[in-house]
Design an enzyme around this catalytic site. Structure first.
Site, mmCIF file in Angstrom:
data_model
loop_
_atom_site.group_PDB
_atom_site.id
_atom_site.type_symbol
_atom_site.label_atom_id
_atom_site.label_comp_id
_atom_site.label_asym_id
_atom_site.label_seq_id
_atom_site.Cartn_x
_atom_site.Cartn_y
_atom_site.Cartn_z
ATOM 1 C CE LYS A 189 -2.459 -3.286 -21.433
ATOM 2 N NZ LYS A 189 -3.399 -4.245 -20.839
ATOM 3 C CD GLU A 265 8.666 -2.636 -8.028
ATOM 4 O OE1 GLU A 265 8.871 -3.734 -7.473
ATOM 5 O OE2 GLU A 265 9.392 -1.643 -7.851
ATOM 6 C CB CYS A 299 3.120 -8.725 -5.545
ATOM 7 S SG CYS A 299 3.083 -7.081 -4.817
ATOM 8 C CD GLU A 398 3.079 -14.067 -7.914
ATOM 9 O OE1 GLU A 398 3.136 -14.043 -9.155
ATOM 10 O OE2 GLU A 398 3.205 -13.065 -7.192
#
Ligand code: NAD
Length: 494
Positions: A189, A265, A299, A398
């Protein structure tokens, strides 16, 4: 195959998804738009799959796992994955243009996003071919006499793979190919902002390989509930996910009732500890470059720079000069290293966090807004924030933008404390003139991976992943392949 081409290189990918070996549209033909972030124009569309499409795809993957020889025929899997790698190689310039169209990343930096994953697919095909799926565990004394034990490594089953938009082609390969080579069947997906890196993979599997129907499925959708349906489906044995920590928590919750194996992750907020004996003139230009390439949408980006107070001004000057000169602009122009953010929403989030930093006492040394010469496209200036409070949102959340947050420290212990003051633990960096000293600091960082003096921790041969709220499990290396396998211990007469 569908596709629109313009002079700039913009190219639309396939609109269709792959379910049970058939490239198809959702019932009723509902579509969603895909926008090129550098022009803000619609570049094409993708079929808007539903929960019902996902249910069919999972059914196909279940049937393919339970009733075909896929999970047991290592040589056939190797043949199919090499075939796929060859087909991807032959179409990689098309894939590269589609990637730049949907992500907006500079074409100059697509090597690691197109060429490298195709090499990695070949790596997994070979790794899975030679992997020892059966190990003699020796003879063990038991109350009923000696028993020989063998360990068999077997595929987890049906794997649901959910991917983000920042490096979509790379992550579609990284999440699904070791899973397939290990003998699992897969439902992918892709993220709604980048459906084509997934649909093209599905098209090439269907058109160019012998991978049987149902073994690999791709469900496109503009709705998060379709990914949620995959995580909750009792016929799915494992979820492999890359994306935000918020979504990772939702997936863990959805997977809990059926106790699914999960490989997560997630987000990061990594710190780069610059020690007082570091060569700033090499460490900091590299730090600035990493913050701007991919527009900070990485990331593992070390977005927090911790400078010793004794060298603070010197370090800030180098970072400022490096960020001011950074080549930002049209991603199709060779030499451009920073393109736009992926969407208006992401740009607003980045600008909002910069503003919150200023509200909490940080100073903008360069950047801080939208480049005046780039009014169209979701661009953000390379931005250097200094005097950042380590507890403020800009140091804790973040950002996913071309922003570095700099904080001064007085002692090594204090630097390590600031670095570890985070819910995340994905990555980190240390710079020092003394490698042993840097390794000692790296060992005290509560994170899954550390780079010292720019020597990257990241690559197919080494385990990669996060601790704390940056994830569960590992990709890459031997650990990364074993994640998609379950061990079965069998006791037998000696
Ligand atoms: P996201 O979490 O918003 O979305 C990722 C995927 O999850 C998309 O496909 C989305 O459709 C799907 N999704 C959303 N809600 C869902 C739900 N409730 N159930 C199941 N699936 C759902 O992430 P994003 O914005 O696409 O990507 C950016 C994030 O990814 C950042 O946090 C970044 O750090 C992270 N990331 C991590 C790594 C890593 O290796 N740790 C690598 C790349 C990106």
């Amino acid at each position: 195959m569908t596709g629109v081409q313009s002079e700039s290189g913009v190219l639309a990918g396939d609109e269709r998804m792959l379910i049970d070996g058939e490239l198809q549209q959702t019932a009723g033909g509902v579509m969603f738009d895909v926008v090129h972030p550098a022009t803000e124009q619609v570049a094409g569309q993708a079929t808007d799959g539903t929960v019902s499409d996902m249910t069919r795809a999972v059914g196909a993957a279940r049937r393919a796992f339970d009733t075909t020889h896929w999970s047991r025929d290592t040589e056939f899997r190797h043949h199919c994955l090499v075939q796929l790698a060859d087909a991807l190689e032959a179409q990689k310039e098309r894939l590269r243009r589609i990637l730049v169209t949907e992500v907006g990343c500079p074409i100059s930096v697509t090597g690691s996003q197109i060429d490298e994953p195709i090499n990695e697919l070949r790596h997994w095909a070979e790794h899975g071919r030679t992997f020892p799926y059966e190990i003699d565990n020796g003879v063990h004394e038991t109350p009923l006499g000696p028993a020989r034990r063998k360990i068999f490594y077997e595929p987890a089953g049906v794997v649901g793979a959910i991917t983000p938009w920042n490096v979509p082609f790379y992550l579609n390969i990284a999440e699904t190919m070791p899973a397939l080579m290990a003998g699992n069947t897969v439902v992918l997906k892709p993220a709604q902002l980048t459906p084509w890196s997934g649909s093209e993979l599905g098209r090439i599997v269907a058109e160019e390989t012998d991978i049987p129907p149902g073994v690999f499925n791709v469900v496109l959708s503009n709705a998060n509930e379709v990914g949620a349906a995959l995580s909750a489906d009792p016929r799915v044995d494992m979820i492999t996910f890359t994306g935000s920590t918020t979504t990772g928590r939702a997936i863990l919750g959805a997977a809990a009732p059926t106790v699914k194996k999960t490989l997560l992750e997630l987000g990061g907020k990594s710190a780069h500890i610059v020690l007082d004996d570091a060569d700033l003139s090499s460490a900091l230009p590299l730090a600035a470059m990493m913050a701007c390439v991919m527009s900070g949408q990485s990331c593992i980006l070390s977005s927090r720079i911790l400078l010793p107070r004794s060298r603070y001004d010197e370090g800030v000057d180098i970072l400022k000069a490096s960020m001011q000169g950074f080549p930002i602009g049209d991603p199709w122009t060779p030499g451009i290293m920073q393109g736009p953010q992926i969407s208006a929403t992401q740009r607003a989030k980045v600008l909002g966090l910069i503003a919150s930093g200023v509200d909490s006492g940080a100073r903008v040394v360069t950047g801080g807004g939208v480049p005046a010469n780039l009014p169209v496209g979701y661009y953000v200036q390379p931005t250097l924030l200094v005097d950042v409070d380590p507890n403020s949102p800009v140091a804790q959340e973040e950002i996913f933008g071309p922003v570095l947050a700099v904080t001064a420290y007085d002692s090594e212990d204090e630097a390590i404390g600031i670095a570890n003051n985070s819910i995340y633990g994905l990555s980190g960096e240390v710079s020092s003139g003394d490698v042993d000293r840097a390794v000692a600091v790296a060992r005290r960082m509560r994170t899954g991976n550390v780079t010292i003096n720019g020597k990257s921790h990241f690559g197919i041969g080494s385990p990669f992943g996060g601790i704390k709220q940056s994830g569960l499990g590992r990709r890459n290396g031997e650990e990364g392949f074993k994640e998609y396998l379950e061990s079965k211990t069998v006791g037998m007469p000696v």
